[in-house]
Design a protein around this motif. Structure first.
Motif, PDB file in Angstrom:
ATOM      1  N   GLN A 159     -13.461  47.414 -26.678  1.00 32.17           N
ATOM      2  CA  GLN A 159     -13.351  48.848 -26.944  1.00 32.17           C
ATOM      3  C   GLN A 159     -14.548  49.617 -26.388  1.00 32.17           C
ATOM      4  O   GLN A 159     -14.391  50.711 -25.836  1.00 32.17           O
ATOM      5  CB  GLN A 159     -13.203  49.081 -28.450  1.00 32.17           C
ATOM      6  CG  GLN A 159     -11.867  48.616 -29.005  1.00 32.17           C
ATOM      7  CD  GLN A 159     -11.879  48.418 -30.505  1.00 32.17           C
ATOM      8  OE1 GLN A 159     -12.849  48.751 -31.191  1.00 32.17           O
ATOM      9  NE2 GLN A 159     -10.798  47.865 -31.039  1.00 32.17           N
ATOM     10  N   TYR A 160     -15.737  49.048 -26.533  1.00 31.37           N
ATOM     11  CA  TYR A 160     -16.915  49.712 -25.975  1.00 31.37           C
ATOM     12  C   TYR A 160     -16.781  49.836 -24.460  1.00 31.37           C
ATOM     13  O   TYR A 160     -17.077  50.893 -23.882  1.00 31.37           O
ATOM     14  CB  TYR A 160     -18.189  48.944 -26.325  1.00 31.37           C
ATOM     15  CG  TYR A 160     -19.421  49.541 -25.682  1.00 31.37           C
ATOM     16  CD1 TYR A 160     -20.046  50.651 -26.244  1.00 31.37           C
ATOM     17  CD2 TYR A 160     -19.934  49.021 -24.496  1.00 31.37           C
ATOM     18  CE1 TYR A 160     -21.160  51.226 -25.641  1.00 31.37           C
ATOM     19  CE2 TYR A 160     -21.046  49.586 -23.888  1.00 31.37           C
ATOM     20  CZ  TYR A 160     -21.656  50.690 -24.463  1.00 31.37           C
ATOM     21  OH  TYR A 160     -22.751  51.261 -23.855  1.00 31.37           O
ATOM     22  N   SER A 161     -16.323  48.774 -23.813  1.00 31.69           N
ATOM     23  CA  SER A 161     -16.166  48.798 -22.356  1.00 31.69           C
ATOM     24  C   SER A 161     -15.132  49.833 -21.931  1.00 31.69           C
ATOM     25  O   SER A 161     -15.309  50.527 -20.920  1.00 31.69           O
ATOM     26  CB  SER A 161     -15.757  47.407 -21.855  1.00 31.69           C
ATOM     27  OG  SER A 161     -16.753  46.450 -22.148  1.00 31.69           O
ATOM     28  N   GLN A 162     -14.053  49.954 -22.691  1.00 31.34           N
ATOM     29  CA  GLN A 162     -13.033  50.959 -22.381  1.00 31.34           C
ATOM     30  C   GLN A 162     -13.596  52.374 -22.512  1.00 31.34           C
ATOM     31  O   GLN A 162     -13.411  53.211 -21.617  1.00 31.34           O
ATOM     32  CB  GLN A 162     -11.831  50.807 -23.324  1.00 31.34           C
ATOM     33  CG  GLN A 162     -10.952  49.601 -23.056  1.00 31.34           C
ATOM     34  CD  GLN A 162      -9.837  49.495 -24.083  1.00 31.34           C
ATOM     35  OE1 GLN A 162      -9.986  48.854 -25.118  1.00 31.34           O
ATOM     36  NE2 GLN A 162      -8.715  50.142 -23.805  1.00 31.34           N
ATOM     37  N   LEU A 163     -14.263  52.638 -23.624  1.00 31.15           N
ATOM     38  CA  LEU A 163     -14.760  53.987 -23.884  1.00 31.15           C
ATOM     39  C   LEU A 163     -15.893  54.367 -22.935  1.00 31.15           C
ATOM     40  O   LEU A 163     -15.945  55.491 -22.424  1.00 31.15           O
ATOM     41  CB  LEU A 163     -15.224  54.095 -25.340  1.00 31.15           C
ATOM     42  CG  LEU A 163     -14.117  53.983 -26.395  1.00 31.15           C
ATOM     43  CD1 LEU A 163     -14.716  53.863 -27.790  1.00 31.15           C
ATOM     44  CD2 LEU A 163     -13.177  55.185 -26.324  1.00 31.15           C
ATOM     45  N   PHE A 164     -16.806  53.438 -22.699  1.00 38.42           N
ATOM     46  CA  PHE A 164     -17.961  53.725 -21.848  1.00 38.42           C
ATOM     47  C   PHE A 164     -17.537  54.044 -20.417  1.00 38.42           C
ATOM     48  O   PHE A 164     -18.160  54.874 -19.738  1.00 38.42           O
ATOM     49  CB  PHE A 164     -18.919  52.531 -21.855  1.00 38.42           C
ATOM     50  CG  PHE A 164     -20.182  52.763 -21.074  1.00 38.42           C
ATOM     51  CD1 PHE A 164     -21.222  53.500 -21.615  1.00 38.42           C
ATOM     52  CD2 PHE A 164     -20.323  52.260 -19.782  1.00 38.42           C
ATOM     53  CE1 PHE A 164     -22.385  53.727 -20.887  1.00 38.42           C
ATOM     54  CE2 PHE A 164     -21.478  52.484 -19.053  1.00 38.42           C
ATOM     55  CZ  PHE A 164     -22.519  53.219 -19.603  1.00 38.42           C
ATOM     56  N   ASN A 165     -16.458  53.405 -19.958  1.00 37.01           N
ATOM     57  CA  ASN A 165     -16.028  53.566 -18.565  1.00 37.01           C
ATOM     58  C   ASN A 165     -14.849  54.516 -18.392  1.00 37.01           C
ATOM     59  O   ASN A 165     -14.311  54.644 -17.287  1.00 37.01           O
ATOM     60  CB  ASN A 165     -15.653  52.197 -17.984  1.00 37.01           C
ATOM     61  CG  ASN A 165     -16.855  51.280 -17.836  1.00 37.01           C
ATOM     62  OD1 ASN A 165     -17.646  51.418 -16.911  1.00 37.01           O
ATOM     63  ND2 ASN A 165     -16.998  50.346 -18.768  1.00 37.01           N
ATOM     64  N   ALA A 166     -14.440  55.193 -19.475  1.00 36.92           N
ATOM     65  CA  ALA A 166     -13.243  56.042 -19.418  1.00 36.92           C
ATOM     66  C   ALA A 166     -13.374  57.183 -18.417  1.00 36.92           C
ATOM     67  O   ALA A 166     -12.391  57.589 -17.785  1.00 36.92           O
ATOM     68  CB  ALA A 166     -12.930  56.594 -20.806  1.00 36.92           C
ATOM     69  N   ARG A 167     -14.584  57.723 -18.260  1.00 38.65           N
ATOM     70  CA  ARG A 167     -14.784  58.825 -17.306  1.00 38.65           C
ATOM     71  C   ARG A 167     -14.704  58.350 -15.860  1.00 38.65           C
ATOM     72  O   ARG A 167     -14.314  59.103 -14.969  1.00 38.65           O
ATOM     73  CB  ARG A 167     -16.144  59.477 -17.539  1.00 38.65           C
ATOM     74  CG  ARG A 167     -16.187  60.459 -18.696  1.00 38.65           C
ATOM     75  CD  ARG A 167     -17.506  61.210 -18.675  1.00 38.65           C
ATOM     76  NE  ARG A 167     -17.584  62.203 -19.736  1.00 38.65           N
ATOM     77  CZ  ARG A 167     -18.612  63.026 -19.903  1.00 38.65           C
ATOM     78  NH1 ARG A 167     -19.639  62.967 -19.060  1.00 38.65           N
ATOM     79  NH2 ARG A 167     -18.622  63.900 -20.884  1.00 38.65           N
ATOM     80  N   LEU A 168     -15.083  57.102 -15.640  1.00 39.21           N
ATOM     81  CA  LEU A 168     -15.166  56.587 -14.275  1.00 39.21           C
ATOM     82  C   LEU A 168     -13.839  56.036 -13.769  1.00 39.21           C
ATOM     83  O   LEU A 168     -13.585  56.026 -12.562  1.00 39.21           O
ATOM     84  CB  LEU A 168     -16.225  55.474 -14.209  1.00 39.21           C
ATOM     85  CG  LEU A 168     -17.643  55.870 -14.636  1.00 39.21           C
ATOM     86  CD1 LEU A 168     -18.550  54.647 -14.633  1.00 39.21           C
ATOM     87  CD2 LEU A 168     -18.193  56.941 -13.698  1.00 39.21           C
ATOM     88  N   HIS A 169     -12.993  55.564 -14.691  1.00 43.90           N
ATOM     89  CA  HIS A 169     -11.746  54.914 -14.287  1.00 43.90           C
ATOM     90  C   HIS A 169     -10.583  55.459 -15.114  1.00 43.90           C
ATOM     91  O   HIS A 169     -10.619  55.411 -16.349  1.00 43.90           O
ATOM     92  CB  HIS A 169     -11.842  53.398 -14.479  1.00 43.90           C
ATOM     93  CG  HIS A 169     -12.988  52.763 -13.748  1.00 43.90           C
ATOM     94  ND1 HIS A 169     -12.939  52.467 -12.408  1.00 43.90           N
ATOM     95  CD2 HIS A 169     -14.220  52.381 -14.184  1.00 43.90           C
ATOM     96  CE1 HIS A 169     -14.089  51.917 -12.039  1.00 43.90           C
ATOM     97  NE2 HIS A 169     -14.882  51.859 -13.095  1.00 43.90           N
ATOM     98  N   ASN A 170      -9.570  55.942 -14.448  1.00 44.86           N
ATOM     99  CA  ASN A 170      -8.387  56.437 -15.147  1.00 44.86           C
ATOM    100  C   ASN A 170      -7.586  55.274 -15.734  1.00 44.86           C
ATOM    101  O   ASN A 170      -7.563  54.176 -15.185  1.00 44.86           O
ATOM    102  CB  ASN A 170      -7.491  57.224 -14.184  1.00 44.86           C
ATOM    103  CG  ASN A 170      -8.137  58.515 -13.725  1.00 44.86           C
ATOM    104  OD1 ASN A 170      -8.883  59.145 -14.478  1.00 44.86           O
ATOM    105  ND2 ASN A 170      -7.857  58.924 -12.499  1.00 44.86           N
ATOM    106  N   GLY A 171      -6.926  55.531 -16.830  1.00 47.85           N
ATOM    107  CA  GLY A 171      -5.995  54.553 -17.389  1.00 47.85           C
ATOM    108  C   GLY A 171      -6.593  53.520 -18.315  1.00 47.85           C
ATOM    109  O   GLY A 171      -5.894  52.590 -18.737  1.00 47.85           O
TER     110      GLY A 171
END
Length: 438
Positions: free
Chosen positions: A336-348
């Motif tokens: 979940q941390y990896s998803q949230l931290f990278n949400a701006r950089l990668h769509n989806g």
């Protein structure tokens, strides 16, 4: 069990039981847990002594004996449900499809509801029937845990949507699922994390509808409770209003939400009610998480992980598969941390399911294939262990226990020691991965 023949009231009943008894004994002796099989069969024979018509089912369909012993030897949870309602035997005697659509499940549930059977009674019977069907398919290895949790989630979704439909609400109210429900990852006897949102100002009717739905799911009948419901993931938790409008949600997440509430929001999805409201909620969710997700503090995540292990886990009693160090919760925190931290950089990346999240992080290049394979395999490993423990009513896994032996056999290990070594290695690697990715 032989003594049970004497409890049958008619000669015909005694004769039928004598005919099928050798098959029952053979299946029990060769089952995963003969002691549990014989104990449950002995209790069940006493129940059947007053319902002799069910003996005909076994005479007509001998494969039903194997199915029943399979359940009785591996699941105290499902065995109790069958004993409460022997008519569920007819379900085992019919062809059991490993996959049903949400539409077909809703249709089946609506067909059970009748003037002589209340909605509350109907949803409990429906849920138990589906749990027995899916439980047998899982124990007989016709479906794996990935399919099982999706199907159990679908059953709960059908129940919530049909219940809401019975309340005849068309006032813009939407039911949002969080947690395992939102992620389509429910197992047996899981709680439902629900919140209620509307597209206009909250009315008394909105609140009454939400309260009625919760009562339908929570209230006790002779078949127990359908689902335990937790609504504390709403803004301000148990202190906040049961129903809130979209503006209130937007304001709360913008100004007052704690970091863990963004983690919780990641799992959210519409379950039932007004579709337009549900879609607007999802747009709000994605906007909030894209903006706020990257600001979550690593120190906060680690502190929360440590507090869960110390204060909430049952690690002192054995291996706590979910909350223990290096367990399921720590693996999900990492993801979940990896998803949230990278949400701006990668769509989806803002998907609800754990396996979907691993896949998205891999295709976006955030994690490599080796890491993804380990996370996926370990997630399924943990969920399988967790499910078996649920089925035998064991909260934790103890070394050198009957539960450890049952789990190790089910998962294909040579013995329980080999299984425990594998479990320990996975927990250590999950802890290392947590430190590495955070």
């Amino acid at each position: 069990m032989r003594d049970s023949t004497l409890s049958f009231q008619t000669l015909r009943g005694r004769r039928l039981l004598s005919e099928i008894l050798p098959a029952f004994i053979h299946e029990a002796l060769t089952s995963e847990d003969p002691d549990a099989a014989f104990t449950n069969l002995d209790s069940f024979a006493g129940i059947l002594s007053s319902e002799e018509s069910y003996l005909d089912l076994f005479v007509q369909n001998e494969s039903l004996i194997q199915m029943l012993v399979c359940v009785f030897s591996q699941s105290e949870y499902l065995a109790k449900n069958i004993m409460k309602r022997p008519e569920y035997l007819e379900l085992l005697g019919h062809e059991m499809f490993p996959k049903k659509t949400l539409l077909s499940l809703r249709k089946e549930l609506k067909g059970i509801i009748s003037p002589g059977l209340s909605v509350a009674e109907s949803i409990r019977i429906f849920k138990q029937m589906e749990e027995i069907r899916l439980g047998f398919l899982f124990l007989d290895k016709k479906i794996d845990v990935r399919r099982l949790i999706k199907e159990l989630s679908k059953v709960a979704e059908a129940v919530v949507s049909v219940c809401l439909g019975e309340l005849a609400t068309k006032d813009g109210l939407a039911v949002i699922g969080f947690g395992k429900f939102g992620g389509r990852e429910l197992t047996f006897n899981s709680d439902l994390d629900l919140i209620f949102v509307c597209d206009t100002d909250v009315t008394e009717n909105h609140i009454k509808t939400a309260e009625k739905l919760i009562r339908l799911l929570l209230s006790y009948t002779q078949d127990g409770m359908a689902y335990s419901v937790d609504t504390r993931l709403r803004p301000e938790g148990s202190k906040g209003p049961l129903v809130a409008n979209m503006r209130a949600f937007e304001q709360y997440y913008a100004q007052s939400a704690h970091f863990w509430e963004f983690q919780a929001l990641l799992k959210a999805r519409p379950i039932a009610g007004n579709r337009e409201t549900g879609c607007v909620f999802m747009e709000m969710k994605n906007s909030v998480l894209t903006e706020k997700g990257g600001g979550i503090s690593v120190q906060d995540i680690k502190a929360m992980r440590d507090r869960i292990v110390v204060e909430l886990s049952k690690e002192a009693e054995g291996y706590d598969i979910k909350l223990g160090p290096g367990g399921l919760e720590e693996l999900e925190f990492t993801l979940q941390y990896s998803q949230l931290f990278n949400a701006r950089l990668h769509n989806g990346l803002l998907v609800q399911g754990t396996l979907d999240g691993i896949k998205k992080l891999t295709t976006s290049g955030v994690i490599d294939k080796e890491t993804a394979d380990f996370m996926r395999d370990t997630y399924l490993f943990y969920r399988t262990v967790e499910t078996i423990l649920k089925l035998i009513n064991e909260p934790v896994l103890r070394e050198n226990s009957k539960a450890a032996l049952l789990v190790s056999r089910f998962m294909g290990f040579n013995n329980s020691d080999e299984f425990v070594r594998n479990l320990r290695e996975r927990r250590l690697k999950v802890k290392e991965l947590f430190e590495k990715l955070l």
